[in-house]
Design a protein around this motif. Structure first.
Motif, PDB file in Angstrom:
ATOM      1  N   ASP A  17       0.854  -1.196   0.000  1.00 34.96           N
ATOM      2  CA  ASP A  17       0.000   0.000   0.000  1.00 34.96           C
ATOM      3  C   ASP A  17       0.889   1.245   0.000  1.00 34.96           C
ATOM      4  O   ASP A  17       1.712   1.426   0.898  1.00 34.96           O
ATOM      5  N   ILE A  18       0.733   2.083  -0.999  1.00 40.67           N
ATOM      6  CA  ILE A  18       1.483   3.331  -1.106  1.00 40.67           C
ATOM      7  C   ILE A  18       0.485   4.479  -0.974  1.00 40.67           C
ATOM      8  O   ILE A  18      -0.408   4.641  -1.809  1.00 40.67           O
ATOM      9  N   THR A  19       0.633   5.241   0.091  1.00 42.62           N
ATOM     10  CA  THR A  19      -0.297   6.336   0.354  1.00 42.62           C
ATOM     11  C   THR A  19       0.435   7.671   0.273  1.00 42.62           C
ATOM     12  O   THR A  19       1.390   7.901   1.011  1.00 42.62           O
ATOM     13  N   ALA A  20      -0.024   8.496  -0.637  1.00 39.63           N
ATOM     14  CA  ALA A  20       0.538   9.841  -0.776  1.00 39.63           C
ATOM     15  C   ALA A  20      -0.451  10.832  -0.174  1.00 39.63           C
ATOM     16  O   ALA A  20      -1.618  10.870  -0.576  1.00 39.63           O
ATOM     17  N   LEU A  40       4.877  10.528   1.674  1.00 46.24           N
ATOM     18  CA  LEU A  40       4.631   9.226   1.047  1.00 46.24           C
ATOM     19  C   LEU A  40       4.896   8.134   2.073  1.00 46.24           C
ATOM     20  O   LEU A  40       5.891   8.183   2.803  1.00 46.24           O
ATOM     21  N   ARG A  41       3.989   7.142   2.139  1.00 43.10           N
ATOM     22  CA  ARG A  41       4.157   6.068   3.106  1.00 43.10           C
ATOM     23  C   ARG A  41       3.898   4.719   2.454  1.00 43.10           C
ATOM     24  O   ARG A  41       2.926   4.552   1.705  1.00 43.10           O
ATOM     25  N   HIS A  42       4.784   3.741   2.750  1.00 46.45           N
ATOM     26  CA  HIS A  42       4.623   2.375   2.291  1.00 46.45           C
ATOM     27  C   HIS A  42       4.207   1.501   3.476  1.00 46.45           C
ATOM     28  O   HIS A  42       4.869   1.521   4.518  1.00 46.45           O
ATOM     29  N   LEU A 105      -4.074   8.506  -3.230  1.00 45.06           N
ATOM     30  CA  LEU A 105      -3.735   9.919  -3.070  1.00 45.06           C
ATOM     31  C   LEU A 105      -4.770  10.569  -2.153  1.00 45.06           C
ATOM     32  O   LEU A 105      -5.970  10.516  -2.429  1.00 45.06           O
ATOM     33  N   HIS A 106      -4.291  11.143  -1.045  1.00 48.83           N
ATOM     34  CA  HIS A 106      -5.171  11.799  -0.079  1.00 48.83           C
ATOM     35  C   HIS A 106      -4.926  13.304  -0.085  1.00 48.83           C
ATOM     36  O   HIS A 106      -3.787  13.761  -0.232  1.00 48.83           O
ATOM     37  N   LEU A 112      -9.851  10.733   0.495  1.00 46.87           N
ATOM     38  CA  LEU A 112      -9.350  10.054  -0.692  1.00 46.87           C
ATOM     39  C   LEU A 112      -9.663  10.876  -1.933  1.00 46.87           C
ATOM     40  O   LEU A 112     -10.817  11.206  -2.206  1.00 46.87           O
ATOM     41  N   VAL A 113      -8.627  11.218  -2.684  1.00 44.15           N
ATOM     42  CA  VAL A 113      -8.792  11.960  -3.932  1.00 44.15           C
ATOM     43  C   VAL A 113      -8.902  10.985  -5.099  1.00 44.15           C
ATOM     44  O   VAL A 113      -9.772  11.099  -5.956  1.00 44.15           O
ATOM     45  N   ALA A 114      -8.003  10.010  -5.121  1.00 43.47           N
ATOM     46  CA  ALA A 114      -7.998   9.005  -6.184  1.00 43.47           C
ATOM     47  C   ALA A 114      -7.153   7.824  -5.723  1.00 43.47           C
ATOM     48  O   ALA A 114      -6.343   7.934  -4.798  1.00 43.47           O
ATOM     49  N   ALA A 115      -7.356   6.668  -6.367  1.00 42.28           N
ATOM     50  CA  ALA A 115      -6.566   5.480  -6.026  1.00 42.28           C
ATOM     51  C   ALA A 115      -6.488   4.562  -7.234  1.00 42.28           C
ATOM     52  O   ALA A 115      -7.427   4.490  -8.038  1.00 42.28           O
ATOM     53  N   ILE A 116      -5.380   3.882  -7.352  1.00 44.86           N
ATOM     54  CA  ILE A 116      -5.185   2.881  -8.397  1.00 44.86           C
ATOM     55  C   ILE A 116      -4.850   1.563  -7.706  1.00 44.86           C
ATOM     56  O   ILE A 116      -3.963   1.506  -6.851  1.00 44.86           O
ATOM     57  N   ALA A 117      -5.575   0.495  -8.071  1.00 46.17           N
ATOM     58  CA  ALA A 117      -5.316  -0.831  -7.499  1.00 46.17           C
ATOM     59  C   ALA A 117      -4.856  -1.766  -8.611  1.00 46.17           C
ATOM     60  O   ALA A 117      -5.627  -2.074  -9.526  1.00 46.17           O
ATOM     61  N   ASP A 118      -3.604  -2.173  -8.548  1.00 47.17           N
ATOM     62  CA  ASP A 118      -3.043  -3.108  -9.539  1.00 47.17           C
ATOM     63  C   ASP A 118      -2.967  -4.486  -8.886  1.00 47.17           C
ATOM     64  O   ASP A 118      -2.031  -4.780  -8.148  1.00 47.17           O
ATOM     65  N   MET A 119      -3.974  -5.324  -9.142  1.00 49.20           N
ATOM     66  CA  MET A 119      -4.084  -6.614  -8.469  1.00 49.20           C
ATOM     67  C   MET A 119      -4.087  -7.792  -9.456  1.00 49.20           C
ATOM     68  O   MET A 119      -4.461  -8.904  -9.094  1.00 49.20           O
ATOM     69  N   ASP A 120      -3.669  -7.552 -10.701  1.00 48.64           N
ATOM     70  CA  ASP A 120      -3.773  -8.581 -11.739  1.00 48.64           C
ATOM     71  C   ASP A 120      -2.961  -9.832 -11.437  1.00 48.64           C
ATOM     72  O   ASP A 120      -3.287 -10.927 -11.920  1.00 48.64           O
ATOM     73  N   ILE A 121      -1.918  -9.701 -10.624  1.00 51.91           N
ATOM     74  CA  ILE A 121      -1.033 -10.844 -10.388  1.00 51.91           C
ATOM     75  C   ILE A 121      -1.750 -12.006  -9.702  1.00 51.91           C
ATOM     76  O   ILE A 121      -1.376 -13.165  -9.877  1.00 51.91           O
TER      77      ILE A 121
END
Length: 356
Positions: A17-20, A40-42, A105-106, A112-121
């Protein structure tokens, strides 16, 4: 003392989780279409991972079965798992693919302004490797979340039915909750527990009506025999019909109602027994202490799972035990609400129900 049993195995998602977060003075419009100062936080995330960590912190021996890429994010995830005492032994590493990442992105006030979730793996998970792991390890209970492929759910359920291992299904989201209705997953009867929220429950109940043959009498008639009492909120009354319907195929349905608590609907293995319905009010705490809602539901499931390991043959009519373990699961959720991590580090073995 609780007797020693096989381990818990959780098959599901692990993510970075990467939160900006923009500087405090930045509002939603001001962070769009430009560069904005901030932090930025991981952190570790993923439903299965969150559930597994909670179960581990609650005092159960729990192992995660998941998948990452061989990229930098995957290395961070696997090292972070080791840092908190979670084994990476059963984490598949897939060369040439990206590790699951949730990038949010907060604004400065935390919205929450926007978020992208890449979970295809997760669609690349090797089903045969998962099944071979479970066959070799002989767990006492298995949990899988909605991130894994539908065919993997079916393979796990078939194996667990053969080995008489109970399964808990955490739906994860409305679309992912419907994966258990493809193939033979439900027909195996291996799934003994599920933990949907009200929206997932509605979708699952509707899918069951469309795809599964009813196994009991009309639930409309049953509804008139249940009195949730004056303390139950309207939300509990509204989900009850869907809970009764779904319990025909999954005998223990624990419905998460958020700030309204939860509703339990169960059907006994003993024939001709009426369904059991019980409402559990929410854990009381200072609402101003909430830091983040992320992971609270997963923490509920993890603490529930840890307790079910020691009560895996629990029947719906054993309501004293259900009350103890659901109360503890709610406490785990509250602790995570009061944490900026997906699983509160304050969750501990005090949440394990030690029946005398």
């Amino acid at each position: 003392m609780l007797k020693s049993l096989g381990n818990i195995f959780v098959v599901g998602g692990v993510a970075l989780d990467i939160t900006a977060t923009a500087v405090k003075r930045a509002t939603l419009p001001s962070v769009l279409h430009t560069s904005t100062p901030g932090g930025l936080r991981h952190t570790l995330g993923g439903v299965g991972r969150n559930v597994c960590e909670t179960a581990m912190r609650t005092g159960a021996s729990a192992h995660l079965v998941s998948i990452t890429g061989d990229d930098l994010q995957g290395k961070i995830v696997r090292q972070s798992l080791k840092d908190i005492g979670m084994s990476e032994k059963h984490i598949q590493v897939l060369p040439g693919h990206g590790t699951a990442v949730y990038n949010a992105l907060h604004s400065g006030d935390g919205q929450l302004v926007a978020a992208i979730a890449d979970m295809d793996i997760f669609d690349k998970m090797d089903s045969s490797e998962v099944v071979n792991t479970l066959r070799a390890e002989k767990p006492s209970i298995v949990c899988f979340d909605g991130n894994i492929p539908a065919d993997t759910m079916g393979s796990i359920s078939t194996l667990c039915a053969e080995m008489d291992i109970p399964v808990l299904f955490e739906p994860t989201s409305v679309p992912k909750s419907l994966k258990i209705f493809s193939g033979s997953t439900l027909a195996t009867r291996a799934i003994r527990f599920t933990t949907p929220n009200q929206y997932e429950l509605e979708a699952m109940s509707e899918a069951a009506k469309a795809t599964m043959p009813a196994t009991s009498s009309d639930n409309t008639t049953l509804l008139s025999s249940f009195d949730l009492g004056k303390v139950a909120p309207r939300s509990a009354e509204l989900v009850l019909p869907n809970g009764l319907h779904l319990s025909q195929w999954i005998p223990n349905v624990v419905i998460k109602l958020g700030e309204d608590g939860c509703l339990f609907v169960g059907r006994s293995d003993v024939s001709n027994q009426p369904p059991v319905v019980r409402y559990f009010s929410p854990e009381k705490f200072d609402q101003t202490s909430i830091i983040s809602v992320t992971g609270a539901g997963d923490s509920f499931v993890g603490a529930l799972l840890a307790n079910l390991k020691y009560h895996s043959n629990l029947q719906p009519e054993d309501q004293d035990t259900w009350k103890e373990i659901i109360t503890r699961a709610q406490r785990a959720a509250v602790l995570t609400l009061q944490s900026d991590l997906a699983v509160s580090p304050h969750i501990n073995e005090d949440l394990l129900f030690r029946a005398s």
